[in-house]
Write a protein that holds these residues in place. Structure first.
Motif, mmCIF file in Angstrom:
data_model
loop_
_atom_site.group_PDB
_atom_site.id
_atom_site.type_symbol
_atom_site.label_atom_id
_atom_site.label_comp_id
_atom_site.label_asym_id
_atom_site.label_seq_id
_atom_site.Cartn_x
_atom_site.Cartn_y
_atom_site.Cartn_z
ATOM 1 N N ALA A 276 6.798 -23.879 64.850
ATOM 2 C CA ALA A 276 6.502 -23.034 66.016
ATOM 3 C C ALA A 276 6.320 -21.596 65.548
ATOM 4 N N GLY A 277 7.163 -21.188 64.594
ATOM 5 C CA GLY A 277 7.024 -19.847 64.020
ATOM 6 C C GLY A 277 5.677 -19.698 63.337
ATOM 7 N N ALA A 278 5.275 -20.724 62.596
ATOM 8 C CA ALA A 278 3.986 -20.655 61.892
ATOM 9 C C ALA A 278 2.846 -20.518 62.888
ATOM 10 N N VAL A 279 2.959 -21.257 64.002
ATOM 11 C CA VAL A 279 1.925 -21.152 65.039
ATOM 12 C C VAL A 279 1.879 -19.731 65.579
ATOM 13 N N VAL A 280 3.055 -19.186 65.912
ATOM 14 C CA VAL A 280 3.115 -17.840 66.492
ATOM 15 C C VAL A 280 2.553 -16.810 65.509
ATOM 16 N N VAL A 281 2.957 -16.941 64.248
ATOM 17 C CA VAL A 281 2.556 -15.948 63.246
ATOM 18 C C VAL A 281 1.060 -16.017 62.960
ATOM 19 N N SER A 282 0.486 -17.224 63.046
ATOM 20 C CA SER A 282 -0.923 -17.377 62.662
ATOM 21 C C SER A 282 -1.885 -17.212 63.822
ATOM 22 N N ILE A 283 -1.328 -17.122 65.038
ATOM 23 C CA ILE A 283 -2.234 -17.183 66.191
ATOM 24 C C ILE A 283 -3.146 -15.961 66.262
ATOM 25 N N ILE A 284 -2.610 -14.780 65.966
ATOM 26 C CA ILE A 284 -3.442 -13.574 66.083
ATOM 27 C C ILE A 284 -4.609 -13.599 65.087
ATOM 28 N N PRO A 285 -4.344 -13.824 63.786
ATOM 29 C CA PRO A 285 -5.490 -13.871 62.870
ATOM 30 C C PRO A 285 -6.462 -15.006 63.172
ATOM 31 N N LEU A 286 -5.938 -16.160 63.624
ATOM 32 C CA LEU A 286 -6.852 -17.276 63.908
ATOM 33 C C LEU A 286 -7.741 -16.978 65.107
ATOM 34 N N VAL A 287 -7.173 -16.376 66.129
ATOM 35 C CA VAL A 287 -7.988 -15.996 67.283
ATOM 36 C C VAL A 287 -9.032 -14.976 66.846
ATOM 37 N N MET A 288 -8.596 -14.067 65.983
ATOM 38 C CA MET A 288 -9.515 -13.052 65.500
ATOM 39 C C MET A 288 -10.691 -13.711 64.762
ATOM 40 N N ILE A 289 -10.382 -14.704 63.934
ATOM 41 C CA ILE A 289 -11.453 -15.392 63.209
ATOM 42 C C ILE A 289 -12.389 -16.086 64.177
ATOM 43 N N ALA A 290 -11.797 -16.745 65.186
ATOM 44 C CA ALA A 290 -12.627 -17.475 66.146
ATOM 45 C C ALA A 290 -13.571 -16.525 66.855
ATOM 46 N N VAL A 291 -13.066 -15.343 67.231
ATOM 47 C CA VAL A 291 -13.878 -14.407 68.010
ATOM 48 C C VAL A 291 -14.860 -13.643 67.119
ATOM 49 N N LEU A 292 -14.380 -13.229 65.959
ATOM 50 C CA LEU A 292 -15.187 -12.331 65.125
ATOM 51 C C LEU A 292 -15.709 -13.026 63.868
ATOM 52 N N GLN A 293 -15.917 -14.337 63.961
ATOM 53 C CA GLN A 293 -16.347 -15.121 62.815
ATOM 54 C C GLN A 293 -17.571 -14.535 62.119
ATOM 55 N N ARG A 294 -18.533 -14.117 62.949
ATOM 56 C CA ARG A 294 -19.776 -13.548 62.447
ATOM 57 C C ARG A 294 -19.477 -12.425 61.436
ATOM 58 N N TYR A 295 -18.547 -11.533 61.836
ATOM 59 C CA TYR A 295 -18.260 -10.376 61.002
ATOM 60 C C TYR A 295 -17.465 -10.760 59.766
ATOM 61 N N LEU A 296 -16.583 -11.768 59.920
ATOM 62 C CA LEU A 296 -15.802 -12.207 58.771
ATOM 63 C C LEU A 296 -16.723 -12.758 57.691
ATOM 64 N N VAL A 297 -17.638 -13.642 58.097
ATOM 65 C CA VAL A 297 -18.553 -14.245 57.125
ATOM 66 C C VAL A 297 -19.391 -13.161 56.469
ATOM 67 N N ARG A 298 -19.875 -12.224 57.293
ATOM 68 C CA ARG A 298 -20.661 -11.113 56.783
ATOM 69 C C ARG A 298 -19.865 -10.304 55.760
ATOM 70 N N GLY A 299 -18.585 -10.058 56.115
ATOM 71 C CA GLY A 299 -17.731 -9.282 55.214
ATOM 72 C C GLY A 299 -17.516 -10.001 53.896
ATOM 73 N N LEU A 300 -17.262 -11.314 53.970
ATOM 74 C CA LEU A 300 -17.038 -12.088 52.750
ATOM 75 C C LEU A 300 -18.272 -12.052 51.870
ATOM 76 N N VAL A 301 -19.439 -12.228 52.483
ATOM 77 C CA VAL A 301 -20.671 -12.237 51.692
ATOM 78 C C VAL A 301 -20.937 -10.860 51.097
ATOM 79 N N LEU A 302 -20.723 -9.823 51.905
ATOM 80 C CA LEU A 302 -21.008 -8.465 51.437
ATOM 81 C C LEU A 302 -20.075 -8.045 50.313
ATOM 82 N N SER A 303 -18.826 -8.487 50.394
ATOM 83 C CA SER A 303 -17.856 -8.030 49.402
ATOM 84 C C SER A 303 -18.140 -8.630 48.037
#
Lengths: 305, 297, 368
Positions: A276-303
């Motif tokens: 349950a702790g792992a779920v709570v701790v990971s929820i913010i970054p996972l939601v962020m990935i779901a919402v901002l996936q486009r930018y994450l992929v772009r960032g990974l490629v650009l870096s």
């Protein structure tokens, strides 16, 4: 193309399915386990179907552990890391690309070298430095003999001391000391049309106006990409927040989560609670990935480029 | 015609001012610690203050004669080679599959970046549970063959667990880079190879893989460094270096020696050795591998 | 295509100033000179085209006039003002770039208004000026669009609008038509000529396209390796080229140049064939334009290699004592393939150049 590649497509589909299973399986099991009770887990072990104890476990995380406070720390560290990295990288890359800086390539290479030796390798002495950020100045005073002089005149040498351990600043600063952002912005600036600067200068814009009126608006997607990338990096840090925070109240959520499991041998940990702790701790970054996936992929490629 | 100094802003102090904040942070938290690691590897610190004494190569002699150091070094290299290879190979296969525009491609591209949001320590905790010999996914196996899966006792089992978690964490970055590499290949290249009579299977090996070698090389270089360092979170949350030191990687040993054993000089010496190793390794890869796989496109 | 609206009064009209370059030089590394010391005077209100092959230093020259590059030596004056040490904005000149360099995140209105905004002009005045310029260039309906939503020709107009909105005394163009297709380029040429007539700014236009130079320029400045080869009217450049370089650079197909030797009476080819009478001694280069060669009866013999029929005329390629000779003849002239041609070089159409320096020797044939 007209082509019969059925065998390949079948295999490829199977591969993708297995890959998704590999990623999602552990996450799914985390979720199902977090919905069971400790006794249920002891009796049945790991199960594939959800139970009804999820909210009980989550409430226990929020009431019995320091994870809420630690989540706040994680948020401060991740947002701080991302914001400061974005701003400092942006202005550094701007200085290196749009000004004829003497030794500019040397400065850039020195910034880029940080990618080769990550914080985890040099944690021991980084900790040393963080315990007294001013120690290099002390050493410098000793070496050039100024301290001997001061000791002779005032009776005691100058010993400056400023520890950033167990502070939010101390948690963030070493993470910012990294070259990826500068690299990313530099790449972006270099592909902008060269005439853009000339046009701005002809229009009467100086360096600051150009920065705010032209460069900043154009860099928005790069900012978003770098922000997502560094936010996730800051949130998922482990070793540095572990050593740089001496009290549980300064620790980040990931460190707090790892500390939920007791170190004692022979005791079965309360895995539903931990999951349950792992779920709570990971929820913010996972939601962020779901919402901002486009930018994450772009960032990974650009870096990488 | 164009010169590097063309039409730039001719301001002298502004650029210095702009670079200074980041440069200062990098000097303090990157270059000073590196310098200190080398400094302390030649000095011995008295644990509770009282300065330091120059000891020459004595720290190196002590570390290099310690069989535990060599054992940890060996484990690190094994982990690096196996872990990195798998952490590039698995995403590579997935990327080639996802590049085929199948129905599963889009959901896969979405899901495969999720691990980026799960901290190494978190996935360590999760894998420690999933592979727990008593309640985990393999526990039924132990009921039929007692003791066959025992990461708490068997070093190899612990190592396998560690690598599974490492590969899981490394998928997003490597997958995205390799897929981007595949998608940057011109479609006409496929068509030309098809006209030449190469089937879809054959094109993977004759066209796609050779052409994305630069990306494969790059992910491998980064993955080597990554596997040496990021393994700390996994080791600390899953095995604590055990059983019997079988997962005691250097980065973990340095932490234990420095923060639990208060052996600053020993930890600094090992840090210095590890840093030299990583820098040499990166340099060697660029010198030997990098040269061979540069294509003009 | 929307020609410039000539019905409105010239709301945008500049006070043109002459540009004087004295000893202007440029070097990036202190040793090799991109532009050796150079003098030129561009008259107030004149349309000057700077023409030259790529790498000749024409862009560098323009950027020094604009203030985007520092001069390494010499002075640049706009009228009575010495401007070589001033920032672009202080010089009162504006520039249209090759790739337009529009700000992609700003609307057409914002792009045109940006320099006025930077200069601190109050908003109502700004709107008035931009609207006047937009009307003049036929952009009134596009002011809210972003550059990405415009066609090439429209972007070109915005770039021009951005330049003229400040009513600059000096207007600079850096190969502005090179990204347009042939038809659009033709239309834009006419519009630019019209625009120049209306706003009257001293205009410097850099290009490597001789058609643009011939049609637009009051005077053409031909640059080669940083040096001025010739600075004169299009007519003079065409009919009295000052050097082999100019002669070969202008005209399509270019002027024929053959090496000749003079014995005091006639000029001969290396194989001994006499081309024309001329009382000079020594080695020279003889030039004649393809359209000036008369085909039919004549003393000069050349072998026809191939012919291209272009509709309005035909281009013949002939072998003249081992030299390629291009001849332009009216279409339909009855010449078979593999024929031996008899040619006449009318002396008044000939150009004589020094064999070493390539400079023209004036008056070599006019006396006859």
């Amino acid at each position: 193309m007209v082509e019969n590649a059925r065998s390949l497509n079948l295999v490829a589909s199977a591969v993708l399915f297995l890959g998704m299973l590999y990623i999602l399986g552990p996450l799914y099991l985390t979720l199902t386990t977090s919905t069971q009770s400790y006794e249920f887990m002891l009796r049945n072990g790991l199960v594939w179907y959800p139970g009804d104890q999820f909210f009980t476990n989550v409430i226990r995380i929020f009431s019995e552990t320091r994870i809420p406070q630690q989540m706040a720390n994680s948020l401060v560290v991740a947002v701080g890391d991302a914001l400061v990295t974005c701003v400092l990288s942006f202005i550094s890359a701007y200085a290196l690309v749009f000004f004829p800086v003497r030794w500019g390539s040397v400065v850039f290479a020195s910034i880029l070298a940080t990618i080769m030796l990550p914080l985890d390798i040099r944690v021991i002495t980084t900790y040393q430095v963080a315990s007294n950020v001013l120690s290099p100045i002390n050493a410098l005073l000793d070496i050039i003999g100024l301290n001997g002089l001061i000791a002779g005149v005032f009776g005691a040498p100058v010993v400056l001391e400023w520890s950033v351990l167990n502070t939010h600043f101390g948690l963030i600063a070493p993470l910012v000391a990294h070259g990826t952002g500068t690299f990313l912005f530099r790449q972006f600036f270099l592909v902008l049309p060269k005439d853009l600067v000339k046009a701005a200068r002809m229009d009467g814009a100086g360096p600051i106006r150009f920065l705010f009126d032209i460069l900043l608006p154009l860099s928005r997607p790069s900012f978003a990409a770098l922000f997502v990338l560094t936010f996730l990096g800051g949130w998922t840090q482990y070793l540095w927040p572990l050593v740089a925070s001496s009290t549980p109240n300064m620790q980040t959520a990931v460190v707090g989560l790892a500390r939920l499991a007791p170190d004692m041998e022979g005791v079965m940990p309360d895995f539903p609670l931990i999951m349950a702790g792992a779920v709570v701790v990971s929820i913010i970054p996972l939601v962020m990935i779901a919402v901002l996936q486009r930018y994450l992929v772009r960032g990974l490629v650009l870096s990488e480029k | 015609m164009s010169s590097p100094t063309q039409a730039l802003f001719a301001n002298r102090w502004l650029p210095v001012l702009l670079v200074t904040p980041l440069a200062l942070l990098i000097v303090i938290f990157f270059y000073v610690p590196i310098f200190q690691a080398f400094y302390w590897s030649f000095f011995l610190e008295r644990p509770f203050g009282g300065g330091s004494i120059f000891v020459g190569w004595a720290n190196f002699a002590r570390v290099l004669s310690d069989p535990q150091f060599w054992e940890a070094g060996k484990r690190t290299v094994i982990f690096m080679v196996i872990g990195s290879s798998l952490a590039v190979l698995v995403p590579l296969i997935l990327a080639v599959a996802a590049d085929r525009q199948l129905r599963l491609s889009q959901p896969a591209r979405n899901v495969l970046v999720w691990p980026k949001g799960v901290a190494g320590a978190s996935i360590g905790v999760i894998f420690a549970f999933i592979f727990n010999p008593f309640v985990g996914i393999l526990s039924p196996l132990n009921q039929w063959f007692p003791g066959i899966w025992a990461p708490g006792i068997d070093g190899t089992d612990a190592f396998i667990m560690l690598i599974a978690a490492h590969v899981w964490s490394g998928i997003p970055f490597n997958f995205v880079i390799l897929l981007a590499g595949l998608q940057s290949l011109p479609r006409t290249m496929h068509q030309a190879a098809a006209m030449d009579g190469a089937g879809a299977w054959r094109r993977i090996f004759d066209v796609q893989l050779p052409l994305i070698m630069p990306q494969v090389f790059l992910t491998l270089v980064l993955e080597f460094t990554e596997s040496v360092t990021s393994a700390f979170a996994l080791v600390d949350t899953m095995t604590k270096g055990g059983p019997g030191g079988s997962t005691n990687l250097l980065v973990y040993k340095i932490y234990v020696d420095g923060f639990n054993g208060y052996d600053l000089s020993g930890a600094a010496t090992q840090t210095a050795i590890l840093m030299v190793f990583v820098v040499l390794l990166t340099g060697a890869q660029f010198a030997f591998l990098g040269r061979r796989i540069n294509y003009e496109r | 295509m929307n020609a410039i609206d000539t019905s409105i009064d010239s709301a945008i009209r500049a006070a043109a100033s002459a540009i004087v370059l004295e000893n202007v030089s440029k070097s990036y590394d202190g040793t090799t000179q991109v532009i050796p010391p150079l003098d030129a005077e561009l008259r107030a209100g004149e349309f000057t085209v700077v023409l030259g092959p790529s790498g000749c230093g024409k862009s560098t020259l323009m950027q020094m006039i604009a203030g985007l590059e520092r001069v390494s030596g010499g002075t640049i004056s706009f009228g009575a003002r010495k401007v070589q040490d001033l920032e672009p904005k202080e010089r009162g000149c504006a520039m249209v770039f090759q790739n337009y360099a529009l700000y992609p995140h700003m609307s057409v209105f914002e792009n045109i208004a940006y320099s006025l905004k930077v200069a601190g002009m109050p908003k109502p005045e700004r709107v008035e000026r931009v609207e006047a310029v937009a009307k003049m260039l036929g952009l009134s309906d596009l002011l809210a669009r972003k550059p990405g939503q415009l066609s090439g020709g429209q972007r070109q107009r915005v770039a021009i609008g951005r330049a003229i909105v400040r009513e600059p005394g000096v207007l600079l163009f850096d190969e502005p038509l090179s990204n347009l297709d042939a038809q659009l380029r033709h239309d834009m040429r006419m519009e630019l000529a019209e625009l120049h007539r209306r706003i009257g700014a001293t205009t410097v236009f850099v290009t490597h396209d001789q058609v643009e130079a011939m049609t637009l320029a009051d005077r053409i400045l031909i640059l080669n390796k940083g040096r001025i080869e010739q600075f004169d009217t299009p007519k003079a450049i065409y009919h009295k080229p000052a050097s082999v370089f100019v002669a070969k650079f202008i005209g399509a197909p270019p002027m024929n140049i053959v090496p000749v030797t003079g014995d005091g009476k006639v000029l001969r080819l290396a194989d001994g064939q006499v081309l024309v009478e001329c009382p000079v001694f020594g080695d020279y280069q003889l030039g004649i334009r393809p359209e000036d060669i008369l085909v039919g009866e004549g003393p000069i013999k050349a072998g026809l290699r191939y012919r291209e029929d272009l509709g309005s005329h035909a281009i013949l390629a002939a072998d003249l004592g081992g030299n390629l000779l291009r001849i332009a003849t009216p279409f339909g002239a009855d010449i078979g393939t593999e024929a031996n041609l008899s040619l006449t070089f009318p002396p008044l159409r000939l150009h004589l150049f020094d064999a070493e320096t390539g400079r023209a020797i004036p008056g070599a044939f006019s006396a006859q």
